[in-house]
Scaffold this motif. Sequence first.
Motif, PDB file in Angstrom:
ATOM      1  N   ILE A  51      -3.206   1.824   4.574  1.00 46.71           N
ATOM      2  CA  ILE A  51      -1.977   2.021   5.356  1.00 46.71           C
ATOM      3  C   ILE A  51      -0.798   1.369   4.625  1.00 46.71           C
ATOM      4  CG2 ILE A  51      -0.840   1.588   7.589  1.00 46.71           C
ATOM      5  CD1 ILE A  51      -3.733   1.527   8.825  1.00 46.71           C
ATOM      6  N   HIS A  52      -1.008   0.176   4.090  1.00 43.81           N
ATOM      7  CA  HIS A  52       0.046  -0.530   3.342  1.00 43.81           C
ATOM      8  C   HIS A  52       0.483   0.281   2.116  1.00 43.81           C
ATOM      9  CE1 HIS A  52       0.426  -4.654   5.106  1.00 43.81           C
ATOM     10  NE2 HIS A  52      -0.679  -4.259   5.716  1.00 43.81           N
ATOM     11  N   ARG A  53      -0.470   0.956   1.500  1.00 41.29           N
ATOM     12  CA  ARG A  53      -0.180   1.753   0.306  1.00 41.29           C
ATOM     13  C   ARG A  53       0.862   2.846   0.593  1.00 41.29           C
ATOM     14  NH1 ARG A  53      -3.402   1.463  -4.170  1.00 41.29           N
ATOM     15  NH2 ARG A  53      -5.183   0.560  -3.110  1.00 41.29           N
ATOM     16  N   ASN A  54       0.908   3.291   1.853  1.00 44.27           N
ATOM     17  CA  ASN A  54       1.879   4.325   2.239  1.00 44.27           C
ATOM     18  C   ASN A  54       3.236   3.754   2.625  1.00 44.27           C
ATOM     19  OD1 ASN A  54       0.127   6.498   1.832  1.00 44.27           O
ATOM     20  ND2 ASN A  54      -0.839   6.175   3.820  1.00 44.27           N
ATOM     21  N   LEU A  55       3.414   2.441   2.471  1.00 46.26           N
ATOM     22  CA  LEU A  55       4.704   1.794   2.787  1.00 46.26           C
ATOM     23  C   LEU A  55       5.214   1.030   1.567  1.00 46.26           C
ATOM     24  CD1 LEU A  55       3.564   0.234   6.215  1.00 46.26           C
ATOM     25  CD2 LEU A  55       4.816   2.361   5.922  1.00 46.26           C
ATOM     26  N   PRO A  56       5.436   1.735   0.442  1.00 46.84           N
ATOM     27  CA  PRO A  56       5.741   1.036  -0.813  1.00 46.84           C
ATOM     28  C   PRO A  56       7.028   0.203  -0.776  1.00 46.84           C
ATOM     29  CG  PRO A  56       6.052   3.416  -1.055  1.00 46.84           C
ATOM     30  CD  PRO A  56       5.394   3.195   0.267  1.00 46.84           C
ATOM     31  N   GLU A  57       7.982   0.571   0.113  1.00 48.14           N
ATOM     32  CA  GLU A  57       9.239  -0.212   0.170  1.00 48.14           C
ATOM     33  C   GLU A  57       8.973  -1.599   0.775  1.00 48.14           C
ATOM     34  OE1 GLU A  57       9.222   2.884   2.048  1.00 48.14           O
ATOM     35  OE2 GLU A  57       9.550   3.843   0.097  1.00 48.14           O
ATOM     36  N   ILE A  58       7.916  -1.690   1.577  1.00 49.59           N
ATOM     37  CA  ILE A  58       7.654  -2.930   2.318  1.00 49.59           C
ATOM     38  C   ILE A  58       6.490  -3.700   1.725  1.00 49.59           C
ATOM     39  CG2 ILE A  58       6.845  -3.755   4.604  1.00 49.59           C
ATOM     40  CD1 ILE A  58       8.331  -0.883   5.344  1.00 49.59           C
ATOM     41  N   SER A  59       5.482  -2.963   1.227  1.00 51.73           N
ATOM     42  CA  SER A  59       4.237  -3.612   0.827  1.00 51.73           C
ATOM     43  C   SER A  59       3.689  -3.005  -0.459  1.00 51.73           C
ATOM     44  CB  SER A  59       3.221  -3.447   1.966  1.00 51.73           C
ATOM     45  OG  SER A  59       2.062  -4.187   1.699  1.00 51.73           O
ATOM     46  N   GLU A  90       4.560 -11.835  13.977  1.00 49.14           N
ATOM     47  CA  GLU A  90       3.980 -11.664  15.320  1.00 49.14           C
ATOM     48  C   GLU A  90       4.525 -12.707  16.287  1.00 49.14           C
ATOM     49  OE1 GLU A  90      -0.314 -11.221  15.316  1.00 49.14           O
ATOM     50  OE2 GLU A  90      -0.272 -10.358  13.299  1.00 49.14           O
ATOM     51  N   ALA A  91       5.746 -13.167  16.015  1.00 53.15           N
ATOM     52  CA  ALA A  91       6.334 -14.239  16.833  1.00 53.15           C
ATOM     53  C   ALA A  91       6.488 -13.824  18.291  1.00 53.15           C
ATOM     54  CB  ALA A  91       7.683 -14.659  16.255  1.00 53.15           C
ATOM     55  N   LEU A 108      -3.485   3.770  15.927  1.00 53.54           N
ATOM     56  CA  LEU A 108      -3.212   2.447  16.515  1.00 53.54           C
ATOM     57  C   LEU A 108      -2.981   1.407  15.416  1.00 53.54           C
ATOM     58  CD1 LEU A 108      -5.673   2.049  19.532  1.00 53.54           C
ATOM     59  CD2 LEU A 108      -3.200   1.730  19.606  1.00 53.54           C
ATOM     60  N   ARG A 109      -3.826   1.437  14.386  1.00 56.39           N
ATOM     61  CA  ARG A 109      -3.697   0.453  13.299  1.00 56.39           C
ATOM     62  C   ARG A 109      -2.426   0.705  12.483  1.00 56.39           C
ATOM     63  NH1 ARG A 109      -7.733   1.012   9.733  1.00 56.39           N
ATOM     64  NH2 ARG A 109      -8.627   2.882  10.638  1.00 56.39           N
ATOM     65  N   GLN A 110      -2.162   1.992  12.243  1.00 58.07           N
ATOM     66  CA  GLN A 110      -0.965   2.385  11.482  1.00 58.07           C
ATOM     67  C   GLN A 110       0.316   1.898  12.157  1.00 58.07           C
ATOM     68  OE1 GLN A 110      -0.808   6.649  11.213  1.00 58.07           O
ATOM     69  NE2 GLN A 110      -1.168   6.573   9.012  1.00 58.07           N
ATOM     70  N   GLN A 111       0.407   2.171  13.466  1.00 56.33           N
ATOM     71  CA  GLN A 111       1.639   1.828  14.190  1.00 56.33           C
ATOM     72  C   GLN A 111       1.787   0.324  14.392  1.00 56.33           C
ATOM     73  OE1 GLN A 111       4.200   3.848  14.720  1.00 56.33           O
ATOM     74  NE2 GLN A 111       2.976   5.369  13.631  1.00 56.33           N
ATOM     75  N   TRP A 112       0.689  -0.398  14.482  1.00 59.93           N
ATOM     76  CA  TRP A 112       0.723  -1.871  14.566  1.00 59.93           C
ATOM     77  C   TRP A 112       1.314  -2.443  13.275  1.00 59.93           C
ATOM     78  CZ3 TRP A 112       0.950  -6.355  16.732  1.00 59.93           C
ATOM     79  CH2 TRP A 112       0.294  -7.497  16.248  1.00 59.93           C
ATOM     80  N   ILE A 113       0.852  -1.923  12.140  1.00 65.38           N
ATOM     81  CA  ILE A 113       1.335  -2.391  10.835  1.00 65.38           C
ATOM     82  C   ILE A 113       2.812  -2.026  10.643  1.00 65.38           C
ATOM     83  CG2 ILE A 113       1.079  -1.957   8.331  1.00 65.38           C
ATOM     84  CD1 ILE A 113      -2.033  -1.933   8.895  1.00 65.38           C
ATOM     85  N   ARG A 114       3.176  -0.801  11.015  1.00 62.92           N
ATOM     86  CA  ARG A 114       4.574  -0.366  10.897  1.00 62.92           C
ATOM     87  C   ARG A 114       5.485  -1.160  11.843  1.00 62.92           C
ATOM     88  NH1 ARG A 114       6.200   4.412   8.446  1.00 62.92           N
ATOM     89  NH2 ARG A 114       4.559   5.494   7.303  1.00 62.92           N
ATOM     90  N   LYS A 116       5.096  -4.161  12.897  1.00 66.72           N
ATOM     91  CA  LYS A 116       5.252  -5.545  12.405  1.00 66.72           C
ATOM     92  C   LYS A 116       6.181  -5.637  11.205  1.00 66.72           C
ATOM     93  CE  LYS A 116       0.905  -7.024  11.857  1.00 66.72           C
ATOM     94  NZ  LYS A 116      -0.127  -8.041  11.530  1.00 66.72           N
ATOM     95  N   TYR A 117       5.847  -4.891  10.145  1.00 64.04           N
ATOM     96  CA  TYR A 117       6.522  -5.113   8.866  1.00 64.04           C
ATOM     97  C   TYR A 117       7.689  -4.166   8.616  1.00 64.04           C
ATOM     98  CZ  TYR A 117       1.943  -7.323   8.231  1.00 64.04           C
ATOM     99  OH  TYR A 117       0.810  -8.073   8.401  1.00 64.04           O
ATOM    100  N   GLU A 118       7.584  -2.920   9.089  1.00 65.26           N
ATOM    101  CA  GLU A 118       8.620  -1.923   8.798  1.00 65.26           C
ATOM    102  C   GLU A 118       9.747  -2.015   9.821  1.00 65.26           C
ATOM    103  OE1 GLU A 118       8.256   2.614   7.303  1.00 65.26           O
ATOM    104  OE2 GLU A 118       7.645   2.316   9.387  1.00 65.26           O
ATOM    105  N   ARG A 119       9.371  -2.071  11.105  1.00 68.58           N
ATOM    106  CA  ARG A 119      10.396  -2.086  12.165  1.00 68.58           C
ATOM    107  C   ARG A 119      10.737  -3.487  12.645  1.00 68.58           C
ATOM    108  NH1 ARG A 119       7.039   2.442  13.738  1.00 68.58           N
ATOM    109  NH2 ARG A 119       6.080   1.330  15.482  1.00 68.58           N
TER     110      ARG A 119
END
Length: 365
Positions: A51-59, A90-91, A108-114, A116-119
């Motif tokens: 999932i992180h691999r698909n967010l290269p700007e962030i991770s 996760e504050a 569910l896992r994808q949107q949790w990661i997005r 947290k880090y993307e949005r």
Amino acid sequence: TMDYERNKALLLELQRAAGTGNDRCADCGDPDPEWASYKLGIFICLNCSGIHRNLPEISRVKSIRLDFWESNLIEFMRNHGNLWAKTKFEAKVPPYYYIPKSRDCMVLRQQWIRAKYERGEFLDTQDPCQDPCSAGSREGCLWKLGTGRRQFQKRQFLLSAREGVMKYYSKDSKGPKAVISIETLNAMFQVEKIGHSHGLQITYITDGQTRNLFVYHESGKEIVDWFNAIRAARYHYLKTTFPNVPEPELIPRITRNFAKEGYMEKTGPKQKEAFKVRWFCLDSQERNLIYFKNPLDVCAQGQVFIGRRDEGYEVRDDLPQKVWAKKKKPVITLVTPVREFVFICDSDWKQREWMDALNRVITQL
């Protein structure tokens, strides 16, 4: 080569270091993560790394065993780590927000990661956590499976924690097609069953009967937002109805998955009727074994309440006296104070799985 081996050893040391949280995936909690994001400074499992691999700007990710790690990246990982990331990203996770585990579906896992880090939805800089009443209110369209189970139709849905209801409307209906009380509302992702990667099953009880709605939305964010809005509405309802129940006991009751689902054959109350194939769902929280003609049916055909052992409930792997089954297949007899229910399973391992699941309900308090 020396640098490669030395840095790999340092990285593995970091991954195991006590008090860092690095020994479990930063996103799903899986033990011994073998990957890391060198842009975020976190250790993650193979599934989450995809999932992180698909967010290269962030991770940006690397394997901690197979890839070469420069010394400056090792230093960056040392200064960050999973506990640091949890404190930052996760504050402000609301208590009703569903935090997925590794076994949960991709969306569910994808949107949790997005989230947290993307949005940055849970950063300390965000507004204070929405109160569950406003978070549990939502309006919009979802694709709902029609009663003939042939096609999905676009329907308008309305959720109101304040009113304690969820409603949906068809295109021409003047009033709602259903008004569902939040008291019995439940939602669970059912990707394989519905045949859509964003498939959500909504269950509720009306006139003592379990009913299903099968829905999806094209947008992963939208369907997960709906799921968490339902959870917020349920959380508000539970907090209001049971003000003295401690939070750790309330959270698991917000929504739940079935403990087990699958086909078995059952006979009728006289135990002389022909065995018929039915789709069974075990709801351990409500202590109900619910059965349907087909997995995607709207209405249950019936349900069996499962009490405790000291109340006269038990599970056996043989037939009651005078009951005869034509097929030489594994059987289950569910003994209740009222009657004995007889089921046939396809295989020994399915019989064992069902018996274990039913016994867990009988022995739970």
